[in-house]
Design a protein around this motif. Structure first.
Motif, PDB file in Angstrom:
ATOM      1  N   THR A  88       0.714  -1.034  -0.118  1.00 25.02           N
ATOM      2  CA  THR A  88      -0.016  -0.071   0.068  1.00 25.02           C
ATOM      3  C   THR A  88       0.852   1.188  -0.179  1.00 25.02           C
ATOM      4  N   TYR A  89       2.254   1.077   0.225  1.00 27.77           N
ATOM      5  CA  TYR A  89       2.936   2.522   0.322  1.00 27.77           C
ATOM      6  C   TYR A  89       2.853   3.110  -0.958  1.00 27.77           C
ATOM      7  N   SER A  90       2.755   4.283  -1.162  1.00 36.51           N
ATOM      8  CA  SER A  90       2.665   4.947  -2.617  1.00 36.51           C
ATOM      9  C   SER A  90       3.787   5.838  -2.660  1.00 36.51           C
ATOM     10  N   HIS A  91       4.697   6.310  -1.783  1.00 33.70           N
ATOM     11  CA  HIS A  91       5.802   7.252  -1.759  1.00 33.70           C
ATOM     12  C   HIS A  91       6.880   6.579  -1.589  1.00 33.70           C
ATOM     13  N   THR A  92       7.905   7.233  -2.006  1.00 33.90           N
ATOM     14  CA  THR A  92       9.029   6.587  -2.197  1.00 33.90           C
ATOM     15  C   THR A  92       9.968   7.129  -0.715  1.00 33.90           C
ATOM     16  N   GLY A  93       9.565   7.974   0.121  1.00 36.52           N
ATOM     17  CA  GLY A  93      10.264   8.253   1.370  1.00 36.52           C
ATOM     18  C   GLY A  93      10.468   7.577   2.411  1.00 36.52           C
ATOM     19  N   ASP A  94       9.498   6.372   2.113  1.00 35.47           N
ATOM     20  CA  ASP A  94       9.490   5.460   3.558  1.00 35.47           C
ATOM     21  C   ASP A  94      10.735   4.599   3.346  1.00 35.47           C
ATOM     22  N   ILE A  95      11.681   4.655   4.324  1.00 37.18           N
ATOM     23  CA  ILE A  95      12.841   4.042   4.797  1.00 37.18           C
ATOM     24  C   ILE A  95      12.669   2.898   5.929  1.00 37.18           C
ATOM     25  N   SER A  96      11.482   2.552   6.063  1.00 36.39           N
ATOM     26  CA  SER A  96      11.230   1.600   7.146  1.00 36.39           C
ATOM     27  C   SER A  96      11.833   0.105   6.876  1.00 36.39           C
ATOM     28  N   ILE A  97      12.366  -0.263   7.978  1.00 32.88           N
ATOM     29  CA  ILE A  97      12.909  -1.705   7.729  1.00 32.88           C
ATOM     30  C   ILE A  97      11.728  -2.489   8.392  1.00 32.88           C
ATOM     31  N   ARG A  98      11.299  -3.748   7.739  1.00 34.02           N
ATOM     32  CA  ARG A  98      10.357  -4.304   8.351  1.00 34.02           C
ATOM     33  C   ARG A  98      10.919  -5.866   8.240  1.00 34.02           C
ATOM     34  N   THR A  99      10.469  -6.749   9.469  1.00 35.73           N
ATOM     35  CA  THR A  99      11.076  -8.097   9.289  1.00 35.73           C
ATOM     36  C   THR A  99      10.348  -8.909  10.217  1.00 35.73           C
ATOM     37  N   VAL A 100      10.175 -10.331   9.999  1.00 37.66           N
ATOM     38  CA  VAL A 100       9.580 -11.263  10.590  1.00 37.66           C
ATOM     39  C   VAL A 100      10.556 -11.648  11.839  1.00 37.66           C
ATOM     40  N   MET A 101       9.933 -11.587  13.084  1.00 44.87           N
ATOM     41  CA  MET A 101      11.034 -11.843  14.251  1.00 44.87           C
ATOM     42  C   MET A 101      10.281 -13.135  15.005  1.00 44.87           C
ATOM     43  N   VAL A 102      11.260 -13.808  15.908  1.00 46.60           N
ATOM     44  CA  VAL A 102      10.664 -14.831  16.720  1.00 46.60           C
ATOM     45  C   VAL A 102      11.528 -14.825  17.858  1.00 46.60           C
ATOM     46  N   ASN A 103      10.901 -14.681  19.156  1.00 46.27           N
ATOM     47  CA  ASN A 103      11.549 -14.796  20.206  1.00 46.27           C
ATOM     48  C   ASN A 103      12.017 -15.822  20.793  1.00 46.27           C
ATOM     49  N   LYS A 104      12.965 -16.163  21.456  1.00 46.25           N
ATOM     50  CA  LYS A 104      13.705 -17.537  21.526  1.00 46.25           C
ATOM     51  C   LYS A 104      12.822 -18.609  22.250  1.00 46.25           C
ATOM     52  N   ASP A 105      11.968 -17.951  23.149  1.00 41.89           N
ATOM     53  CA  ASP A 105      11.063 -18.881  24.036  1.00 41.89           C
ATOM     54  C   ASP A 105       9.697 -19.113  23.214  1.00 41.89           C
ATOM     55  N   ASP A 106       9.410 -18.399  21.932  1.00 40.28           N
ATOM     56  CA  ASP A 106       8.280 -18.505  21.248  1.00 40.28           C
ATOM     57  C   ASP A 106       8.282 -19.770  20.215  1.00 40.28           C
ATOM     58  N   ARG A 107       8.874 -20.681  20.357  1.00 36.75           N
ATOM     59  CA  ARG A 107       8.995 -21.815  19.450  1.00 36.75           C
ATOM     60  C   ARG A 107       8.755 -23.138  20.203  1.00 36.75           C
ATOM     61  N   SER A 108       7.798 -24.109  19.746  1.00 38.39           N
ATOM     62  CA  SER A 108       7.788 -25.244  20.225  1.00 38.39           C
ATOM     63  C   SER A 108       7.630 -26.338  19.210  1.00 38.39           C
ATOM     64  N   ALA A 109       7.720 -27.566  19.328  1.00 38.28           N
ATOM     65  CA  ALA A 109       7.600 -28.646  18.288  1.00 38.28           C
ATOM     66  C   ALA A 109       6.405 -28.275  17.646  1.00 38.28           C
ATOM     67  N   SER A 110       5.173 -27.864  18.358  1.00 40.61           N
ATOM     68  CA  SER A 110       3.910 -27.718  17.431  1.00 40.61           C
ATOM     69  C   SER A 110       3.544 -26.489  16.859  1.00 40.61           C
ATOM     70  N   ALA A 111       4.184 -25.357  17.427  1.00 41.84           N
ATOM     71  CA  ALA A 111       3.694 -23.888  16.788  1.00 41.84           C
ATOM     72  C   ALA A 111       5.054 -22.991  17.082  1.00 41.84           C
ATOM     73  N   VAL A 112       4.903 -22.001  16.438  1.00 45.14           N
ATOM     74  CA  VAL A 112       5.904 -20.779  16.465  1.00 45.14           C
ATOM     75  C   VAL A 112       5.204 -19.785  16.514  1.00 45.14           C
ATOM     76  N   ARG A 113       5.507 -18.616  17.201  1.00 46.77           N
ATOM     77  CA  ARG A 113       4.816 -17.284  17.343  1.00 46.77           C
ATOM     78  C   ARG A 113       5.868 -16.231  16.725  1.00 46.77           C
TER      79      ARG A 113
END
Length: 138
Positions: A88-113
């Motif tokens: 949806t960004y329509s301007h070229t001035g957006d220099i935000s960094i976006r990433t998917v992150m996982v906290n080390k305690d948010d992983r189990s064998a059955s799910a990930v947050r």
């Protein structure tokens, strides 16, 4: 899953082992989630565009999702990789960094947050984005 069990036998031209993606999902982070409802790939409507070995996604908060596997991982020490796309960004001035992150305690064998984090010159936080892609290697 019989093909997945045979991946080690695929020719790769050298002696390095071949590892396969154990789970993946492509979903819409701007989908109108309803409370703590868990959405499966077969629900209609669903935020899940496509997936492999994913039984559901649940929104835990803004930009915060619990992804549950159909078949569990053998352990919780797997690698999570992801990409975030905002269409949806329509301007070229957006220099935000976006990433998917996982906290080390948010992983189990059955799910990930997973969280969508952003940072720019003036703000940081979590946000919802049009498209999220998450892969799990184990």
């Amino acid at each position: 899953m019989s093909n997945a069990r045979n991946i080690a036998n695929l020719p790769n031209g050298d002696d390095a082992p071949v590892y396969a993606c154990r789970a993946w999902v492509n979903f819409d982070g701007t989908f109108a989630f309803s409370g703590t409802t868990q959405y499966s790939p077969t629900d209609n409507p669903t935020p899940i565009n496509n997936s492999g070995n994913i039984s559901s996604i649940e929104e835990k908060g803004t930009g915060d999702y619990l992804i549950t596997f159909s078949e569990p991982m053998p352990h919780a020490n797997y690698c999570v990789s992801g990409k975030v796309v905002n269409n949806t960004y329509s301007h070229t001035g957006d220099i935000s960094i976006r990433t998917v992150m996982v906290n080390k305690d948010d992983r189990s064998a059955s799910a990930v947050r997973v969280f969508c984090k952003f940072a720019n010159a003036t703000n940081t936080g979590t946000e919802e984005e049009n498209l999220r892609m998450v892969t799990v290697f184990c």
